[in-house]
Design a protein around this motif. Sequence first.
Motif, PDB file in Angstrom:
ATOM      1  N   GLY A  85       1.760  86.835  76.290  1.00  0.00           N
ATOM      2  CA  GLY A  85       2.367  85.471  76.178  1.00  0.00           C
ATOM      3  C   GLY A  85       3.813  85.304  76.566  1.00  0.00           C
ATOM      4  N   SER A  86       4.361  84.171  76.707  1.00  0.00           N
ATOM      5  CA  SER A  86       5.694  83.980  77.097  1.00  0.00           C
ATOM      6  C   SER A  86       6.486  83.300  76.039  1.00  0.00           C
ATOM      7  CB  SER A  86       5.532  82.881  78.339  1.00  0.00           C
ATOM      8  OG  SER A  86       4.861  83.538  79.485  1.00  0.00           O
ATOM      9  N   LEU A  87       7.917  83.804  76.384  1.00  0.00           N
ATOM     10  CA  LEU A  87       9.055  83.034  75.637  1.00  0.00           C
ATOM     11  C   LEU A  87      10.066  82.756  76.425  1.00  0.00           C
ATOM     12  CD1 LEU A  87       9.343  84.710  72.126  1.00  0.00           C
ATOM     13  CD2 LEU A  87       8.762  82.364  72.521  1.00  0.00           C
ATOM     14  N   ARG A  88      10.879  81.768  76.112  1.00  0.00           N
ATOM     15  CA  ARG A  88      12.115  81.563  77.065  1.00  0.00           C
ATOM     16  C   ARG A  88      13.313  81.585  76.004  1.00  0.00           C
ATOM     17  NH1 ARG A  88      14.343  76.664  80.676  1.00  0.00           N
ATOM     18  NH2 ARG A  88      14.745  75.574  78.802  1.00  0.00           N
ATOM     19  N   VAL A 137      11.639  95.798  82.529  1.00  0.00           N
ATOM     20  CA  VAL A 137      11.264  94.134  82.294  1.00  0.00           C
ATOM     21  C   VAL A 137      11.187  93.715  83.864  1.00  0.00           C
ATOM     22  CG1 VAL A 137      12.504  94.147  80.036  1.00  0.00           C
ATOM     23  CG2 VAL A 137      13.821  93.609  82.210  1.00  0.00           C
ATOM     24  N   LYS A 138      11.594  94.465  84.875  1.00  0.00           N
ATOM     25  CA  LYS A 138      11.325  94.004  86.327  1.00  0.00           C
ATOM     26  C   LYS A 138      10.028  93.326  86.415  1.00  0.00           C
ATOM     27  CE  LYS A 138      14.955  96.670  88.748  1.00  0.00           C
ATOM     28  NZ  LYS A 138      15.167  97.672  89.638  1.00  0.00           N
ATOM     29  N   GLY A 139      10.004  92.166  87.025  1.00  0.00           N
ATOM     30  CA  GLY A 139       8.756  91.571  87.534  1.00  0.00           C
ATOM     31  C   GLY A 139       7.849  90.667  86.366  1.00  0.00           C
ATOM     32  N   ARG A 140       8.699  90.930  85.142  1.00  0.00           N
ATOM     33  CA  ARG A 140       8.252  89.934  83.905  1.00  0.00           C
ATOM     34  C   ARG A 140       9.301  88.923  83.460  1.00  0.00           C
ATOM     35  NH1 ARG A 140       6.830  92.698  79.246  1.00  0.00           N
ATOM     36  NH2 ARG A 140       8.536  94.181  79.684  1.00  0.00           N
ATOM     37  N   MET A 155      10.782  85.195  79.511  1.00  0.00           N
ATOM     38  CA  MET A 155       9.964  86.609  79.350  1.00  0.00           C
ATOM     39  C   MET A 155       8.436  86.066  79.559  1.00  0.00           C
ATOM     40  SD  MET A 155      12.155  88.110  76.135  1.00  0.00           S
ATOM     41  CE  MET A 155      11.595  86.627  75.003  1.00  0.00           C
ATOM     42  N   ASN A 156       7.742  86.665  80.599  1.00  0.00           N
ATOM     43  CA  ASN A 156       6.430  86.558  80.616  1.00  0.00           C
ATOM     44  C   ASN A 156       5.713  87.989  80.358  1.00  0.00           C
ATOM     45  OD1 ASN A 156       6.949  83.955  81.497  1.00  0.00           O
ATOM     46  ND2 ASN A 156       7.239  84.630  83.512  1.00  0.00           N
ATOM     47  N   SER A 157       4.471  87.722  80.218  1.00  0.00           N
ATOM     48  CA  SER A 157       3.599  89.142  80.108  1.00  0.00           C
ATOM     49  C   SER A 157       4.112  90.041  79.023  1.00  0.00           C
ATOM     50  CB  SER A 157       3.409  89.599  81.451  1.00  0.00           C
ATOM     51  OG  SER A 157       3.046  88.854  82.581  1.00  0.00           O
ATOM     52  N   GLU A 205       6.088  96.265  72.785  1.00  0.00           N
ATOM     53  CA  GLU A 205       7.281  97.154  72.998  1.00  0.00           C
ATOM     54  C   GLU A 205       8.406  96.317  73.283  1.00  0.00           C
ATOM     55  OE1 GLU A 205       4.338  97.616  74.544  1.00  0.00           O
ATOM     56  OE2 GLU A 205       4.483  98.629  76.600  1.00  0.00           O
ATOM     57  N   ASP A 206       8.068  95.048  73.725  1.00  0.00           N
ATOM     58  CA  ASP A 206       9.290  94.110  73.744  1.00  0.00           C
ATOM     59  C   ASP A 206       9.770  93.548  72.527  1.00  0.00           C
ATOM     60  OD1 ASP A 206       7.583  92.664  76.530  1.00  0.00           O
ATOM     61  OD2 ASP A 206       9.327  94.167  76.776  1.00  0.00           O
TER      62      ASP A 206
END
Length: 124
Positions: free
Chosen positions: A15-18, A63-66, A82-84, A88-89
């Motif tokens: 999922g994603s969050l901003r 986190v590069k690319g995500r 924050m995507n994908s 561990e995030d």
Amino acid sequence: VQLQAYGGGLVQAGGSLRLSCAASGRTFSSYDMAWFRQAPGMERDFVAAISWNSETTYYDDSVKGRFTISRDDAKNTVYLQMNSLKPEDTAVYYCAAPQMGKPASPLPDDYDYWGQGTLVTVSS
């Protein structure tokens, strides 16, 4: 400058969050800005940074690319899209600023101003 981070929450893997970080003061546009994160029992780690003029962005390899860092100086706000997301995030995410005129750095000790943190939990 005072910083307040918000936007964290519980999200499933993939999922994603901003996240948002609102700053007080009229000199926000003069500061490089950064995001760090701290998982339970771990050190505070660099996530991303953006230069004062948005020309340069920096990311940790994990986190590069995500993740994408951006800023809106008209709103005195810096964002972390924050995507994908992965389990561990999971961590408390902090926004930070060094002294005005100093460049962003991956080292927490180089920052003088910190937001209160917002918790991101990624379930598997």
